[in-house]
Design a protein around this motif. Structure first.
Motif, PDB file in Angstrom:
ATOM      1  N   LEU A   1     -39.966 -33.024  22.820  1.00  0.00           N
ATOM      2  CA  LEU A   1     -40.534 -34.006  23.744  1.00  0.00           C
ATOM      3  C   LEU A   1     -41.786 -33.469  24.427  1.00  0.00           C
ATOM      4  N   PRO A   2     -42.759 -34.351  24.691  1.00  0.00           N
ATOM      5  CA  PRO A   2     -43.944 -33.928  25.437  1.00  0.00           C
ATOM      6  C   PRO A   2     -43.614 -33.856  26.924  1.00  0.00           C
ATOM      7  N   PRO A   3     -44.451 -33.181  27.723  1.00  0.00           N
ATOM      8  CA  PRO A   3     -44.191 -33.155  29.157  1.00  0.00           C
ATOM      9  C   PRO A   3     -44.258 -34.581  29.720  1.00  0.00           C
ATOM     10  N   ALA A   4     -43.517 -34.822  30.780  1.00  0.00           N
ATOM     11  CA  ALA A   4     -43.504 -36.127  31.452  1.00  0.00           C
ATOM     12  C   ALA A   4     -43.318 -37.258  30.457  1.00  0.00           C
ATOM     13  N   PHE A   5     -42.287 -37.148  29.623  1.00  0.00           N
ATOM     14  CA  PHE A   5     -42.072 -38.152  28.579  1.00  0.00           C
ATOM     15  C   PHE A   5     -41.413 -39.405  29.143  1.00  0.00           C
ATOM     16  N   ARG A   6     -41.520 -40.465  28.369  1.00  0.00           N
ATOM     17  CA  ARG A   6     -40.849 -41.718  28.714  1.00  0.00           C
ATOM     18  C   ARG A   6     -39.616 -41.880  27.833  1.00  0.00           C
ATOM     19  N   TRP A   7     -38.680 -42.694  28.310  1.00  0.00           N
ATOM     20  CA  TRP A   7     -37.444 -42.939  27.571  1.00  0.00           C
ATOM     21  C   TRP A   7     -37.712 -43.384  26.142  1.00  0.00           C
TER      22      TRP A   7
ATOM     23  N   LEU B   1     -37.929 -41.186  22.954  1.00  0.00           N
ATOM     24  CA  LEU B   1     -36.788 -40.633  22.238  1.00  0.00           C
ATOM     25  C   LEU B   1     -36.625 -41.325  20.891  1.00  0.00           C
ATOM     26  N   ALA B   2     -37.079 -42.584  20.821  1.00  0.00           N
ATOM     27  CA  ALA B   2     -36.884 -43.359  19.599  1.00  0.00           C
ATOM     28  C   ALA B   2     -38.007 -43.150  18.590  1.00  0.00           C
ATOM     29  N   GLU B   3     -39.072 -42.475  19.007  1.00  0.00           N
ATOM     30  CA  GLU B   3     -40.198 -42.288  18.095  1.00  0.00           C
ATOM     31  C   GLU B   3     -39.802 -41.426  16.898  1.00  0.00           C
ATOM     32  N   PRO B   4     -40.400 -41.694  15.733  1.00  0.00           N
ATOM     33  CA  PRO B   4     -40.092 -40.858  14.572  1.00  0.00           C
ATOM     34  C   PRO B   4     -40.557 -39.418  14.821  1.00  0.00           C
ATOM     35  N   ASP B   5     -39.945 -38.479  14.167  1.00  0.00           N
ATOM     36  CA  ASP B   5     -40.291 -37.052  14.251  1.00  0.00           C
ATOM     37  C   ASP B   5     -39.914 -36.410  15.577  1.00  0.00           C
TER      38      ASP B   5
ATOM     39  N   ALA C   1     -41.147 -39.873  36.837  1.00  0.00           N
ATOM     40  CA  ALA C   1     -40.231 -40.646  37.671  1.00  0.00           C
ATOM     41  C   ALA C   1     -40.718 -42.076  37.856  1.00  0.00           C
ATOM     42  N   GLY C   2     -41.926 -42.375  37.381  1.00  0.00           N
ATOM     43  CA  GLY C   2     -42.450 -43.729  37.501  1.00  0.00           C
ATOM     44  C   GLY C   2     -42.973 -44.056  38.882  1.00  0.00           C
ATOM     45  N   ASP C   3     -43.195 -43.041  39.709  1.00  0.00           N
ATOM     46  CA  ASP C   3     -43.702 -43.293  41.053  1.00  0.00           C
ATOM     47  C   ASP C   3     -44.880 -42.369  41.359  1.00  0.00           C
ATOM     48  N   PRO C   4     -45.970 -42.479  40.583  1.00  0.00           N
ATOM     49  CA  PRO C   4     -47.084 -41.568  40.794  1.00  0.00           C
ATOM     50  C   PRO C   4     -47.929 -41.983  41.992  1.00  0.00           C
ATOM     51  N   PRO C   5     -48.712 -41.044  42.536  1.00  0.00           N
ATOM     52  CA  PRO C   5     -49.699 -41.430  43.548  1.00  0.00           C
ATOM     53  C   PRO C   5     -50.752 -42.325  42.889  1.00  0.00           C
ATOM     54  N   ASP C   6     -51.522 -43.037  43.715  1.00  0.00           N
ATOM     55  CA  ASP C   6     -52.519 -43.941  43.133  1.00  0.00           C
ATOM     56  C   ASP C   6     -53.687 -43.156  42.549  1.00  0.00           C
ATOM     57  N   LEU C   7     -54.257 -42.301  43.396  1.00  0.00           N
ATOM     58  CA  LEU C   7     -55.385 -41.496  42.936  1.00  0.00           C
ATOM     59  C   LEU C   7     -54.938 -40.050  42.891  1.00  0.00           C
TER      60      LEU C   7
ATOM     61  N   VAL D   1     -52.624 -40.028  28.760  1.00  0.00           N
ATOM     62  CA  VAL D   1     -53.160 -41.275  28.230  1.00  0.00           C
ATOM     63  C   VAL D   1     -52.207 -41.845  27.186  1.00  0.00           C
ATOM     64  N   GLU D   2     -51.691 -40.956  26.347  1.00  0.00           N
ATOM     65  CA  GLU D   2     -50.781 -41.390  25.300  1.00  0.00           C
ATOM     66  C   GLU D   2     -49.551 -42.093  25.892  1.00  0.00           C
ATOM     67  N   ASN D   3     -49.139 -41.631  27.049  1.00  0.00           N
ATOM     68  CA  ASN D   3     -47.982 -42.234  27.704  1.00  0.00           C
ATOM     69  C   ASN D   3     -48.339 -43.452  28.548  1.00  0.00           C
ATOM     70  N   GLY D   4     -49.626 -43.812  28.562  1.00  0.00           N
ATOM     71  CA  GLY D   4     -50.029 -44.995  29.314  1.00  0.00           C
ATOM     72  C   GLY D   4     -49.979 -44.827  30.815  1.00  0.00           C
ATOM     73  N   TYR D   5     -50.162 -43.579  31.300  1.00  0.00           N
ATOM     74  CA  TYR D   5     -50.043 -43.339  32.729  1.00  0.00           C
ATOM     75  C   TYR D   5     -51.353 -43.615  33.493  1.00  0.00           C
ATOM     76  N   LEU D   6     -52.500 -43.665  32.777  1.00  0.00           N
ATOM     77  CA  LEU D   6     -53.779 -43.685  33.480  1.00  0.00           C
ATOM     78  C   LEU D   6     -54.529 -44.997  33.286  1.00  0.00           C
ATOM     79  N   MET D   7     -55.343 -45.319  34.280  1.00  0.00           N
ATOM     80  CA  MET D   7     -56.120 -46.554  34.260  1.00  0.00           C
ATOM     81  C   MET D   7     -57.464 -46.301  33.541  1.00  0.00           C
ATOM     82  N   PRO D   8     -57.797 -47.129  32.511  1.00  0.00           N
ATOM     83  CA  PRO D   8     -59.109 -46.990  31.890  1.00  0.00           C
ATOM     84  C   PRO D   8     -60.182 -47.433  32.883  1.00  0.00           C
ATOM     85  N   LEU D   9     -61.276 -46.652  32.981  1.00  0.00           N
ATOM     86  CA  LEU D   9     -62.229 -46.900  34.064  1.00  0.00           C
ATOM     87  C   LEU D   9     -63.535 -47.524  33.597  1.00  0.00           C
TER      88      LEU D   9
END
Lengths: 332, 431
Positions: free
Chosen positions: A66-72, A75-79, B93-99, B112-120
């Motif tokens: 898993l990558p850091p700060a992963f999302r639930w 877990l379902a992603e391949p590999d 935890a899904g509760d990040p600071p705004d900035l 970015v891959e996890n969709g945590y950041l706002m495109p500017l």
């Protein structure tokens, strides 16, 4: 359920004394069950949610990469699923194997050095002595101190230009000066010294409490038969202190296996990695700081099983007598 | 009530408890927007020492004054705590600071891959343009997710008085001259170089410098994009470092020395005249200033860039550096981008520069630099042919961590140059 409650209520409030022979009427048993559920329920929920569930989740995560700060969803992603590869990696890693070794070095050193020391000091403090209360208090103080405060204090004292080296210098023992916490060759023993300083007080208090349960008459009888003080301690007091010693050893072993905070606070990350890494610090280092939650979880599971195995073996081999006696005979 | 209904009751209670917990969990987080247009922005940064906390506090106050109804809650945290613990946990935890502070390279890519950041790009395009190419490390596949407010390069922070005492006339410009300077300082009874090897990364930066000056820019590029560390230059870097360690350039007990905390840290040793120099990033003047008895940047402090290495494949004018940037979380209210725009405005950038906290990224603000050392760093930055991002940042947490572990082992005498590269390759294989 509500109906049962309503029926049960008046039966207890207005009813006559329970019929002889039926010590617990059914309604009372129901009520008791509800009480148990209501009283134990919240605690049980917390326990399930914050202890059991995380343990299960750690076991699940340990099978994934898993990558850091992963999302639930990840877990379902391949590999992502890697099976036991994280465990394989842990046992192939010389760092982790060394960390296990460090835990066991501290475990055995605690038993072999702290144990006899604590028993000895407790025997001395158990004799009539001027200022005994003050001495007992002083010995117990380090244990009461917060771990981080004690750790930071020692970290400052043990710096190259710190208090310990300065004291050695002024005592004319300058040749003994060391980089106590910076030299990977001795850092583990410096750490062990701090741990001993911190936890010896606890061991001594336990032993002193155990000594209170040793009847004085036995010692008196032995003295009349001509036994020396040493013989009395060796053949009467210490054997009777057995249960206390065994319980202390158990607590000490668990503490040694789970050791984290003192290492984290006192030893710089570099030296820690080289000389004083424990299973717990390795877990946090890899799982959190190197951003590998899956691998970190695998370490956590390994740590859990090592602790469990040690605890079970010890319980079967050493604690069995103590515990069996307590349960079957109903006496302390 | 029989056993089955007891079980049912327990199950019911458990289910209710979990449902309540998850409901409250959903209610938290996001920009706390009240019904009457009141907005609270939370802002996490790494300003804990030197002039920076004061600058950000003023920025927050001014932004609140010009934006009625907006409250800015800004908090400074120690850099590594923020980067490694607080922000990852808050995001997960899904509760990040705004900035909040974002680190370019591997970490930004993950976020970015996890969709945590706002495109500017569509929100504050002019602000992005104002910093030019410096913003590149904060982009992923052409989209901008963060904006650096400071960017600088690494070099030697040195004590001009101690250099004079040791009879060194000019800062070294080649590695051989640096080695001579170390010898001269030792002869004069002065600790030549302080390194905060206890924290790992300050030691690792030495290896980064040798690698930067040994590897061609193409090799560096391949390493960053494909984790290809097969070129010999990566092992050469370790060989050079090993040789350099052989001249005993560092303070006693350097393996246990922290970088920034207290008088016994490497920055503290320089601040108090107990070591002649330290290889450190552009932020170091502020750190050193915070560790002197009078909390001022000492008069004796000077700066020179890492010297080139004769006959190596690397670009002698390449520099190693990095910057600090801010990003908005994906769910932050639109005011977050406005605050970021304000932080990047020329006024605030000029104030930031004038405070001596760092080198601004908006070129027009550079002229406001008052600190002579920061001016030197800014000139060094301008003179660099290209700037390589700190390797641990560029390679991401996992490879970066393994690399740093390998390097400190070499520092401690328990590792080899080959092992560093092996560790990096092994870590890359787990990605």
């Amino acid at each position: 359920m509500t109906a049962t409650l309503q029926q049960a209520g008046p039966a207890i409030a207005a009813g006559p004394a329970p019929t002889p022979g039926r010590r617990r009427p059914r309604s009372s048993a129901t009520r008791q069950r509800i009480e148990v559920v209501l009283l134990v329920g919240p605690a049980l929920l917390l326990f399930l949610g914050f202890v059991i569930l995380p343990v299960i989740l750690a076991a699940v995560y340990s099978l994934y990469n898993l990558p850091p700060a992963f999302r639930w969803e990840q877990l379902a992603e391949p590999d992502r699923f890697v099976g036991l590869a994280n465990y394989q990696r842990a046992f192939d890693s010389p760092e982790f194997v060394r960390a296990i070794g460090n835990n066991f070095i501290i475990l055995f050193a605690s038993l072999l050095i702290q144990g006899p020391l604590a028993i000895g000091i407790a025997l001395l403090l158990n004799r009539p002595l001027r200022g005994r209360t003050a001495l007992r208090l002083l010995i117990f103080v380090p244990y009461v101190l917060a771990e981080v405060i004690a750790g930071l204090a020692w970290k400052l004292l043990l710096q190259p230009q710190g208090g310990v080296n300065a004291m050695l210098e002024s005592l004319g023992l300058g040749f003994l000066q060391q980089n106590w916490l910076a030299d990977p060759g001795i850092a583990l023993w410096t750490l062990f010294w701090i741990l001993t300083w911190k936890y010896l007080g606890f061991a001594i208090i336990l032993m002193l409490a155990g000594l209170q349960g040793v009847p004085e008459e036995l010692a008196e009888a032995a003295a009349i038969d001509g036994a020396s003080w040493w013989q009395i301690q060796r053949y009467i007091t210490i054997p009777l202190l057995g249960p206390t010693i065994r319980i202390w050893a158990f607590l000490s072993m668990i503490g040694a296996l789970q050791l984290f905070d003192m290492v984290w606070v006192t030893v710089a990350p570099t030296v820690r990695g080289m000389a004083t890494e424990t299973m717990a610090t390795y877990m946090v280092q890899q799982g959190q700081f190197a951003g590998q939650p899956g691998y970190g979880s695998a370490i956590a599971v390994i740590l859990f099983f090592i602790s469990l195995t040690v605890a079970l073996i010890y319980q079967r081999v050493a604690l069995r007598r103590d515990l069996a006696g307590a349960v079957t005979r109903g006496v302390r | 009530m029989n056993r089955r209904s007891t079980t049912r009751l327990v199950t019911f209670a458990a289910a209710t408890g979990l449902a309540v917990a998850s409901l409250t969990g959903c209610a938290g987080g996001g920009g706390d927007e009240g019904g009457d247009g009141e907005v609270t922005l939370t802002w996490w940064h790494n300003g804990t020492t030197g002039p920076l906390p004061e600058v950000w506090e003023e920025v927050a106050t001014e932004f609140e004054e010009s934006h009625p109804g907006v409250t800015v809650e800004q908090t400074g945290y120690q850099n590594e705590d923020l980067q490694r613990t607080l922000i990852p946990n808050a995001l997960a935890a899904g509760d990040p600071p705004d900035l909040f502070q974002v680190w370019p390279g591997g970490e930004l890519r993950d976020q970015v891959e996890n969709g945590y950041l706002m495109p500017l790009d569509d929100v504050i395009p002019d602000t992005i343009d104002s910093v030019g190419a410096t913003v590149n490390p904060w982009q992923v596949e052409g989209t901008t997710y963060g904006i650096p407010f400071t960017f600088g390069i690494e070099g030697f922070w040195y004590n001009t008085d101690l250099f004079e005492e040791a009879g060194i006339d000019a800062p070294p410009t080649t590695l051989d001259e640096l080695i001579d300077a170390v010898g001269a300082l030792r002869d004069a009874g002065i600790t030549p170089i302080a390194v905060g090897a206890g924290d790992k990364w300050p030691a690792a930066h030495w290896w980064y410098q040798f690698a930067l000056h040994s590897c061609s820019p193409e090799t560096l590029q391949a390493a960053e994009t494909e984790y290809d560390f097969s070129d010999d230059c990566w092992v050469d870097a370790g060989d050079q470092l090993e040789e350099f360690l052989g001249i005993d350039p560092f303070q006693e007990g350097f393996l246990g020395t922290p970088a920034q905390q207290g008088a016994g840290s490497s920055a503290g040793l320089v601040a108090n005249g107990e070591a002649a120099m330290e290889l450190m990033g552009h932020w170091n003047a502020g750190v050193i200033g915070g560790l002197t008895p009078d909390q001022q940047v000492p008069e004796f402090l000077g700066w020179f860039p890492f010297p080139g290495i004769e006959g190596s494949a690397g670009d002698p004018t390449a520099a190693l550096g990095g910057g600090d940037g801010f990003a908005c979380s994906a769910e932050a209210p639109p005011e977050c981008a406005e605050l970021l725009e304000f932080i990047m405005s020329e006024d605030v950038q000029a104030k930031f520069a004038a405070s001596g906290a760092g080198i601004p990224t908006v070129p027009a603000a550079t002229s406001s630099l008052e600190d002579p050392n920061l001016t030197l760093v800014a000139e060094g930055l301008a003179a660099s042919s290209f700037v390589q991002l700190w390797f641990d940042t560029a390679f991401g947490t996992t490879v970066g961590n393994a690399m740093n572990d390998g390097i400190v082992n070499l520092f401690g005498g328990s590792g080899t140059p080959d092992e560093i590269v092996t560790k990096m390759q092994d870590a890359a294989a787990t990605l």
